[in-house]
Enzyme design. Structure first.
Site, PDB file in Angstrom:
ATOM      1  N   LYS A 182     -14.125   5.465  16.347  1.00  0.00           N
ATOM      2  CA  LYS A 182     -13.887   4.072  15.970  1.00  0.00           C
ATOM      3  C   LYS A 182     -14.167   3.143  17.148  1.00  0.00           C
ATOM      4  O   LYS A 182     -14.826   2.105  17.013  1.00  0.00           O
ATOM      5  CB  LYS A 182     -12.423   3.930  15.518  1.00  0.00           C
ATOM      6  CG  LYS A 182     -12.105   2.591  14.904  1.00  0.00           C
ATOM      7  CD  LYS A 182     -10.626   2.388  14.764  1.00  0.00           C
ATOM      8  CE  LYS A 182     -10.108   2.844  13.421  1.00  0.00           C
ATOM      9  NZ  LYS A 182      -8.685   2.493  13.236  1.00  0.00           N
ATOM     10  N   LEU A 226       3.358 -15.702  -8.604  1.00  0.00           N
ATOM     11  CA  LEU A 226       3.863 -15.599  -9.972  1.00  0.00           C
ATOM     12  C   LEU A 226       2.712 -15.215 -10.896  1.00  0.00           C
ATOM     13  O   LEU A 226       2.679 -15.616 -12.057  1.00  0.00           O
ATOM     14  CB  LEU A 226       4.492 -16.925 -10.412  1.00  0.00           C
ATOM     15  CG  LEU A 226       5.853 -17.268  -9.814  1.00  0.00           C
ATOM     16  CD1 LEU A 226       6.333 -18.634 -10.287  1.00  0.00           C
ATOM     17  CD2 LEU A 226       6.907 -16.206 -10.175  1.00  0.00           C
ATOM     18  N   CYS A 252       1.411  -2.406   2.016  1.00  0.00           N
ATOM     19  CA  CYS A 252       2.637  -3.056   2.498  1.00  0.00           C
ATOM     20  C   CYS A 252       3.757  -3.166   1.473  1.00  0.00           C
ATOM     21  O   CYS A 252       4.862  -2.697   1.728  1.00  0.00           O
ATOM     22  CB  CYS A 252       2.287  -4.439   3.021  1.00  0.00           C
ATOM     23  SG  CYS A 252       1.061  -4.343   4.316  1.00  0.00           S
TER      24      CYS A 252
HETATM   25  C1  UGA Z   1       1.193  -8.533   1.957  1.00  0.00           C
HETATM   26  C2  UGA Z   1       1.873  -9.878   2.285  1.00  0.00           C
HETATM   27  O1  UGA Z   1       1.444 -10.865   1.342  1.00  0.00           O
HETATM   28  C3  UGA Z   1       1.528 -10.321   3.692  1.00  0.00           C
HETATM   29  O2  UGA Z   1       2.236 -11.522   4.015  1.00  0.00           O
HETATM   30  C4  UGA Z   1       1.950  -9.217   4.685  1.00  0.00           C
HETATM   31  O3  UGA Z   1       1.594  -9.542   6.023  1.00  0.00           O
HETATM   32  C5  UGA Z   1       1.260  -7.915   4.305  1.00  0.00           C
HETATM   33  O4  UGA Z   1       1.604  -7.569   2.940  1.00  0.00           O
HETATM   34  C6  UGA Z   1       1.746  -6.860   5.260  1.00  0.00           C
HETATM   35  O5  UGA Z   1       2.955  -6.587   5.290  1.00  0.00           O
HETATM   36  O6  UGA Z   1       0.954  -6.392   6.086  1.00  0.00           O
HETATM   37  P1  UGA Z   1      -1.285  -7.755   1.265  1.00  0.00           P
HETATM   38  O7  UGA Z   1      -0.657  -6.427   0.967  1.00  0.00           O
HETATM   39  O8  UGA Z   1      -2.525  -7.796   2.092  1.00  0.00           O
HETATM   40  O9  UGA Z   1      -0.228  -8.722   2.006  1.00  0.00           O
HETATM   41  O10 UGA Z   1      -1.678  -8.427  -0.119  1.00  0.00           O
HETATM   42  P2  UGA Z   1      -1.068  -9.519  -1.130  1.00  0.00           P
HETATM   43  O11 UGA Z   1      -2.065 -10.598  -1.310  1.00  0.00           O
HETATM   44  O12 UGA Z   1       0.292  -9.926  -0.770  1.00  0.00           O
HETATM   45  O13 UGA Z   1      -1.042  -8.683  -2.491  1.00  0.00           O
HETATM   46  C7  UGA Z   1      -0.249  -7.507  -2.632  1.00  0.00           C
HETATM   47  C8  UGA Z   1      -0.310  -7.010  -4.060  1.00  0.00           C
HETATM   48  O14 UGA Z   1       0.399  -7.877  -4.932  1.00  0.00           O
HETATM   49  C9  UGA Z   1      -1.735  -6.897  -4.633  1.00  0.00           C
HETATM   50  O15 UGA Z   1      -1.850  -5.696  -5.348  1.00  0.00           O
HETATM   51  C10 UGA Z   1      -1.832  -8.091  -5.566  1.00  0.00           C
HETATM   52  O16 UGA Z   1      -2.730  -7.865  -6.635  1.00  0.00           O
HETATM   53  C11 UGA Z   1      -0.405  -8.203  -6.066  1.00  0.00           C
HETATM   54  N1  UGA Z   1      -0.029  -9.561  -6.521  1.00  0.00           N
HETATM   55  C12 UGA Z   1       0.023 -10.588  -5.633  1.00  0.00           C
HETATM   56  C13 UGA Z   1       0.303  -9.763  -7.848  1.00  0.00           C
HETATM   57  O17 UGA Z   1       0.267  -8.819  -8.680  1.00  0.00           O
HETATM   58  N2  UGA Z   1       0.696 -11.012  -8.240  1.00  0.00           N
HETATM   59  C14 UGA Z   1       0.766 -12.052  -7.388  1.00  0.00           C
HETATM   60  O18 UGA Z   1       1.149 -13.175  -7.841  1.00  0.00           O
HETATM   61  C15 UGA Z   1       0.414 -11.850  -6.063  1.00  0.00           C
END
Ligand code: UGA
Length: 430
Positions: A41, A247, A257
């Site tokens: 990497k 939502l 995460c």
């Molecule tokens: C999440 C957090 O949003 C970040 O703030 C945090 O830093 C990160 O985890 C971490 O701990 O490293 P991430 O996992 O990259 O970020 O993605 P998100 O955009 O939060 O989405 C997570 C999941 O929730 C996805 O599968 C997405 O499809 C789902 N989701 C999100 C929903 O089903 N509905 C929503 O309204 C939003």
């Protein structure tokens, strides 16, 4: 900006968070030295090759190449930078706790020389900072949890809602040095103690996951009572105590995460003698939600034995090639378990997905994936799926049936193309 004037920044662990942290501090003018244990990497990064799909990251790395050094040598890192961001993985163990072995191995490599500052970006259970400080008295320790989202990581880093900095009173100087690194980005600074900083991170992820499971259950009720969850979420979100974000109903949250951190917080509470009832439900609802698509397909197709189902999108969300805890994994296994043939297409995650989805046939385009299928399931809301020629797709399919697992497509467009369309908690499409 003159890089000579800026403090060198060290990064330990060049995964998603580490690479974004390295690239963004280099963009802010800091010389950055980043260390990973994987020689391959490190070599690739030193050649300017990037191993993950993250919008804007490759450009930033290329632009700041002269400020970035990648190495496997811990001594080189320690000699080059005082401020060390620890960004190693803390994946779940079999029991669901965070696996801290990589963090511990970094700590073993550090010396409490009174010079270096360990800045913990990895997500760790509350209390980890305290135990590291007991292990290495004299080491300056600052908790600085990361809140970036995959897919918008660079933008999130550069425009933080808040920067959380946790330290004990004896490390106040170190905390101030970390705060100074982030000040040019704006955003609220939350200066607090280490355990509270660690809890802010876990609680934020667990709360966001709770909102998603909540709206998913509301969507399921909407299907029963003939309401539209999009309208419900819109109306709820206008209350400023609730707000519009997170939502969006769908077929469950995934990624590296939310599933991990919800579980880790539940176990942390349990190990401390508190039964966190609500989080059990958040996890259970999420698992059930991934399977609802199977019953929706069954409602339209009867037995799934021998039926051909196309999955559109495999990554846990759009704009990433990350397959960790993706809903597509559970869904494809369930469909195959019901006797269906599964074909799939994802714009960037197919290479990562292939070994995880044995028996699933990969196709080069959405159009090819849908050909001769009894149904399509939109799993990940990649923007290119809005551009599909749906009337043509209807002709190529055995049966024009589309289950939209993210409420991403326009039911009207699909309806006029001859499709039977069903979303999650949407009216007017059943
Ligand atoms: C999440 C957090 O949003 C970040 O703030 C945090 O830093 C990160 O985890 C971490 O701990 O490293 P991430 O996992 O990259 O970020 O993605 P998100 O955009 O939060 O989405 C997570 C999941 O929730 C996805 O599968 C997405 O499809 C789902 N989701 C999100 C929903 O089903 N509905 C929503 O309204 C939003």
């Amino acid at each position: 900006m003159n890089s000579e004037e800026k403090a060198p920044v060290g990064v330990v662990g060049v995964g998603w968070v580490g690479l974004v942290t390295a690239a963004c501090f280099a963009e802010l003018g800091h010389p950055v030295i980043a260390r990973d244990v994987l020689q391959e990497k490190v070599d690739a990064l030193n050649r300017g090759e990037i191993t993950i799909h993250e919008p804007g990251l490759a450009e930033l790395l290329e632009k700041n190449r002269d400020r970035l050094t990648f190495t496997t040598d811990m001594d080189e890192l320690l000699a080059s930078a005082r401020l060390l961001f620890v960004c190693v993985d803390t994946p779940p163990t079999y029991s669901g706790d965070a696996d801290l072995s990589r963090v511990q191995s970094v700590v073993r490599d550090l010396k409490a020389d009174g010079d270096h500052v360990l800045i913990m970006k990895s997500t760790v259970p509350a209390g980890t900072g305290d135990s590291i400080r007991r292990e290495l008295p004299g080491l300056a320790y600052v908790s600085c949890p990361e809140f970036l989202k995959e897919g918008t990581a660079v933008q999130d880093f550069m425009n933080p809602d808040r920067v959380v900095i946790g330290a004990e009173p004896e490390d106040a100087d170190a905390a101030e040095q970390v705060a100074a690194l982030y000040r040019p980005l704006g955003g609220e600074m939350v200066m607090t103690d280490t355990s509270s900083a660690e809890m802010i991170k876990l609680s934020s992820n667990a709360y966001l996951a709770t909102r998603i499971s909540f709206i998913n259950e509301i969507a399921n009720v909407c299907e029963e009572v003939g309401a539209d969850v999009g309208e419900v979420a819109r109306g709820m979100g206008m209350d400023e105590r609730i707000g519009p974000h997170f939502l969006r109903p769908g077929i469950g949250f995934g990624g590296s995460c939310f599933p991990k951190d919800v579980n880790a917080l539940k176990l942390l509470a349990g190990n401390s003698g508190y039964h966190f009832q609500l989080l059990n439900a958040v996890i259970e609802v999420n698992e059930l939600q991934k399977r609802r698509v199977v019953s929706k397909l069954g409602k339209h197709l009867g037995s799934l034995v021998g039926k051909r189902i196309a999955l559109l999108g495999l990554a846990f969300k759009p704009d990433t090639d990350d397959m960790r805890e993706a809903s597509s994994l559970v869904l494809s296994a369930r469909l195959r378990g019901e006797g269906a043939d599964v074909v799939a297409y994802d714009p960037v995650a197919m290479d990562n997905a292939r070994s995880l989805l044995p028996g699933v046939e990969m196709r080069d385009t959405a159009r090819e994936a849908l050909t001769d299928c009894d149904a399509g399931v939109l799993v990940t809301e990649w923007s290119e799926f809005r551009e599909i020629d749906w009337p043509e797709a209807a002709e190529r399919m055995r049966r024009p049936l589309l289950i939209d697992g993210r409420n991403f497509l326009d039911p009207g467009i699909l309806g006029s193309a001859g499709f039977v369309y069903e979303g999650i908690g949407r009216t007017g499409d059943r």
